[in-house]
Design an enzyme around this catalytic site. Structure first.
Site, short mmCIF file in Angstrom:
data_model
loop_
_atom_site.label_atom_id
_atom_site.label_comp_id
_atom_site.label_asym_id
_atom_site.label_seq_id
_atom_site.Cartn_x
_atom_site.Cartn_y
_atom_site.Cartn_z
N PHE A 22 0.82 -1.22 0.00
CA PHE A 22 0.00 0.00 0.00
C PHE A 22 0.86 1.27 0.00
O PHE A 22 0.61 2.20 -0.76
CB PHE A 22 -0.93 0.01 1.21
CG PHE A 22 -2.10 -0.92 1.03
CD1 PHE A 22 -3.14 -0.58 0.19
CD2 PHE A 22 -2.14 -2.13 1.69
CE1 PHE A 22 -4.22 -1.42 0.01
CE2 PHE A 22 -3.21 -2.99 1.52
CZ PHE A 22 -4.25 -2.64 0.68
N GLY A 23 1.88 1.31 0.87
CA GLY A 23 2.71 2.52 0.97
C GLY A 23 3.46 2.78 -0.32
O GLY A 23 3.37 3.87 -0.91
N VAL A 87 15.52 -6.62 -2.01
CA VAL A 87 16.50 -5.66 -1.49
C VAL A 87 17.14 -6.26 -0.25
O VAL A 87 16.44 -6.73 0.66
CB VAL A 87 15.81 -4.32 -1.17
CG1 VAL A 87 16.75 -3.38 -0.42
CG2 VAL A 87 15.29 -3.67 -2.45
N GLU A 179 -11.96 -12.15 11.92
CA GLU A 179 -12.39 -12.39 10.52
C GLU A 179 -12.25 -13.86 10.15
O GLU A 179 -13.16 -14.46 9.56
CB GLU A 179 -11.52 -11.54 9.58
CG GLU A 179 -11.83 -10.06 9.64
CD GLU A 179 -10.75 -9.18 9.00
OE1 GLU A 179 -10.83 -7.96 9.18
OE2 GLU A 179 -9.83 -9.71 8.35
C1 LIG Z 1 -4.46 -10.32 7.12
C2 LIG Z 1 -4.38 -8.81 7.17
C3 LIG Z 1 -5.55 -8.06 7.16
C4 LIG Z 1 -5.49 -6.67 7.20
N1 LIG Z 1 -6.66 -5.96 7.20
C5 LIG Z 1 -6.61 -4.62 7.17
C6 LIG Z 1 -7.81 -3.86 7.07
O1 LIG Z 1 -8.91 -4.42 7.04
N2 LIG Z 1 -7.71 -2.51 7.02
C7 LIG Z 1 -6.50 -1.87 7.03
O2 LIG Z 1 -6.47 -0.64 6.95
N3 LIG Z 1 -5.36 -2.55 7.14
C8 LIG Z 1 -5.37 -3.91 7.20
N4 LIG Z 1 -4.21 -4.62 7.29
C9 LIG Z 1 -2.94 -3.89 7.44
C10 LIG Z 1 -2.42 -3.39 6.11
O3 LIG Z 1 -2.52 -4.38 5.12
C11 LIG Z 1 -0.99 -2.92 6.29
O4 LIG Z 1 -0.99 -1.91 7.27
C12 LIG Z 1 -0.43 -2.38 4.97
O5 LIG Z 1 -0.37 -3.39 4.02
C13 LIG Z 1 0.95 -1.78 5.18
O6 LIG Z 1 1.43 -1.32 3.96
P1 LIG Z 1 2.99 -1.31 3.66
O7 LIG Z 1 3.15 -0.68 2.32
O8 LIG Z 1 3.73 -0.76 4.79
O9 LIG Z 1 3.41 -2.85 3.58
P2 LIG Z 1 2.84 -4.04 2.67
O10 LIG Z 1 1.52 -3.70 2.09
O11 LIG Z 1 2.96 -5.25 3.51
O12 LIG Z 1 3.88 -4.10 1.46
C14 LIG Z 1 5.22 -4.45 1.64
C15 LIG Z 1 5.79 -4.83 0.28
O13 LIG Z 1 7.20 -4.89 0.38
C16 LIG Z 1 7.67 -6.01 -0.32
N5 LIG Z 1 8.95 -6.37 0.29
C17 LIG Z 1 9.19 -6.75 1.57
N6 LIG Z 1 10.50 -6.94 1.79
C18 LIG Z 1 11.12 -6.68 0.60
C19 LIG Z 1 12.47 -6.72 0.19
N7 LIG Z 1 13.47 -7.03 1.03
N8 LIG Z 1 12.76 -6.42 -1.11
C20 LIG Z 1 11.75 -6.11 -1.97
N9 LIG Z 1 10.46 -6.05 -1.62
C21 LIG Z 1 10.14 -6.32 -0.35
C22 LIG Z 1 6.58 -7.06 -0.12
O14 LIG Z 1 6.63 -8.04 -1.13
C23 LIG Z 1 5.33 -6.20 -0.19
O15 LIG Z 1 4.83 -6.11 -1.50
C24 LIG Z 1 -4.23 -6.01 7.25
C25 LIG Z 1 -3.06 -6.77 7.24
C26 LIG Z 1 -3.13 -8.16 7.20
C27 LIG Z 1 -1.86 -8.97 7.18
#
Ligand SMILES: Cc1cc2nc3c(=O)[nH]c(=O)nc-3n(C[C@H](O)[C@H](O)[C@H](O)COP(=O)(O)OP(=O)(O)OC[C@H]3O[C@@H](n4cnc5c(N)ncnc54)[C@H](O)[C@@H]3O)c2cc1C
Length: 436
Positions: A22-23, A87, A179
């Site tokens: 997402f970020g 990475v 859930e």
């Molecule tokens: C089961 C579940 C249900 C959820 N339900 C909700 C909800 O209903 N509402 C809500 O608001 N939030 C929910 N969340 C939380 C939400 O999904 C997270 O807060 C959000 O995804 C965080 O975004 P992010 O970009 O930080 O990380 P992520 O979305 O986790 O993305 C991280 C990305 O980095 C990549 N990555 C990781 N390490 C490396 C590396 N070393 N090199 C290259 N790529 C890498 C991964 O492949 C991934 O694509 C839920 C989470 C889970 C697990």
């Protein structure tokens, strides 16, 4: 946008984004068509819509309906390239990102959004018996284990005339635990009930174990109580105030007592990506980097850390929650700060806007908190359904998920009931897990 290099020549500005969750994805989208060169790096070639992972794990949706190739999402942005690579670290002095194969890519700005994973609090060996839900692979593995538990009970009952009681234990009473419990109850009492001949799947026991005094601790107490009531209406047991102290094959220890289980699922404990520790700055207890109000790393204004990897109390004095809504807002915000730098404006400080939080419980129940407004029951579920359809990436996914939900709602069927792998391989794995 160009900057002058040492020889006085114009140099294009390179932004590297690590992570297409997402970020990272929303950071990239905010830079689409802007005068910067962007490289988005992810070890997967797709973006995962994590809030619906539990629906893949419980056979409502197929993986492809909640994941979308990053290249497809960003194909119109000519200034953004996608790289599928892992990475491994950073050279902060040399301003490069290191990939697993030894390659280094240089950046002017870096946005790191590598997310988090579940943790077993030092008992990582528990994962083989009680898998957690974070990725598409996890959800397919959990789906296999849930469906297999019913198949093995049926096999035993067909041959011997009886089977061990079916008991699913969910460890952790947060939104994911709730859930999962609701969705497993739906499978057991509706979707599978007519298809199994020797096993009465409606007698399946499902229990949520929560170590603290109440489930859904992030919600106000009255909504936690409503959630318990809705779970109990589905026949789900809720045990609070007792820690799970050990996990083995087919049993868990709750306090001092061993409880037999057909399957345990792990829905508690989160740890940020280990990449956060590469920056040599303070991290919190979850391994999240404590970032500056503009989301940059202390001492490194050219590096932003966002989403589940970062920890911040925003300018309103509120801790930013580890939610998709926060990661989306932070992604856009970090990119906007880069564009501000490039146009000579001063940086802004992050302010989180609460979009609310919701936890669906089975087929048509939920609790939701939108601002100070607490909802529960069918209306909360309807709100949840609309919000999630709206937030899904891609029109094709929206249409397909909407169709699956309507189908599942009226027919009580599950369309993704596949157990991947053949029975011999699966049973061998299970026996090995028991022995270890
Ligand atoms: C089961 C579940 C249900 C959820 N339900 C909700 C909800 O209903 N509402 C809500 O608001 N939030 C929910 N969340 C939380 C939400 O999904 C997270 O807060 C959000 O995804 C965080 O975004 P992010 O970009 O930080 O990380 P992520 O979305 O986790 O993305 C991280 C990305 O980095 C990549 N990555 C990781 N390490 C490396 C590396 N070393 N090199 C290259 N790529 C890498 C991964 O492949 C991934 O694509 C839920 C989470 C889970 C697990």
């Amino acid at each position: 946008m160009f900057r002058e290099n040492e020889s006085g020549k114009a140099k294009s500005v390179n932004v590297i984004i690590v992570g297409g969750g997402f970020g990272g994805l929303y950071a990239a989208k905010a830079l689409a068509g802007k005068p910067v060169n962007v490289i988005l790096i992810d070890k997967k070639n797709y973006h995962t819509f994590q809030p619906l992972l539990y629906q893949v794990a419980t056979a409502v949706l197929s993986p492809g309906e909640i994941a979308e190739p990053l290249r497809r999402i960003l194909r119109r942005a000519r200034n953004i390239n996608v790289i599928m690579a892992e990475v491994s670290g950073f050279d902060l002095a040399g301003t490069t990102v290191k990939l697993n194969d030894g390659t280094e890519l240089s950046y002017d700005y870096l946005i790191v959004a590598a997310g988090a994973r579940h943790t077993y609090f030092g008992h990582e060996d528990w994962e083989q018996y009680a898998p957690g839900l974070k990725t598409i692979e996890d959800s397919v593995d959990i789906r296999r284990r849930i469906l297999l538990a019913f198949e093995l009970a049926e096999l035993k009952a067909q041959i011997t005339g009886s089977h061990d009681p079916l008991h699913f234990a969910i460890i952790g009473g947060g939104p994911t635990g709730v859930e999962l419990a609701g969705a497993i109850a739906d499978i057991a009492t509706r979707a599978l009930a007519r298809d199994f001949k020797a096993v009465d799947t409606t007698k399946t026991r499902i229990t949520v174990y929560e170590g603290s005094c109440r489930i859904l601790g992030i919600y106000p107490e009255h909504l936690s109580k409503k959630a318990v009531r809705q779970l109990e209406e589905l026949g789900i047991g809720v045990v609070t105030g007792k820690m799970v102290t050990d996990v083995e094959a087919e049993r868990i220890k709750v306090g001092d007592d061993w409880v037999p289980v057909s399957l345990a699922l792990w829905a508690t404990g989160v740890k940020a990506s280990p990449l956060g520790r590469s920056f040599g700055v303070t991290v919190d207890g979850w391994g999240r980097v404590m970032v500056e109000p503009d989301l940059s790393v202390p001492g490194h204004p050219e590096i932003f850390i966002i989403g589940d990897m970062s920890s911040l109390v925003d300018i309103q004095g509120k801790p930013v929650p580890p939610l998709a809504s926060a990661a989306i807002q932070e992604g856009k915000f970090a990119s906007e700060n880069i564009l501000r730098d490039l146009s000579g404006k001063s940086r802004a400080k992050f302010k989180y806007r609460d979009w609310g939080s919701m936890a669906p419980i089975g087929r048509h129940r939920a609790v939701a908190l939108i601002g100070r407004w607490g909802l529960s029951g069918f209306f909360a579920w309807l709100t949840w359904a609309f919000v999630h359809i709206f937030l899904l990436i891609g029109f094709r996914n929206r249409l397909s998920v909407f169709y699956e939900w309507i189908w599942a709602y009226f027919t009580r069927e599950r369309s993704a009931r596949l157990i991947t792998g053949d029975i011999n391989g699966i049973l061998r794995k299970k026996t090995n897990a028991r022995k270890s």
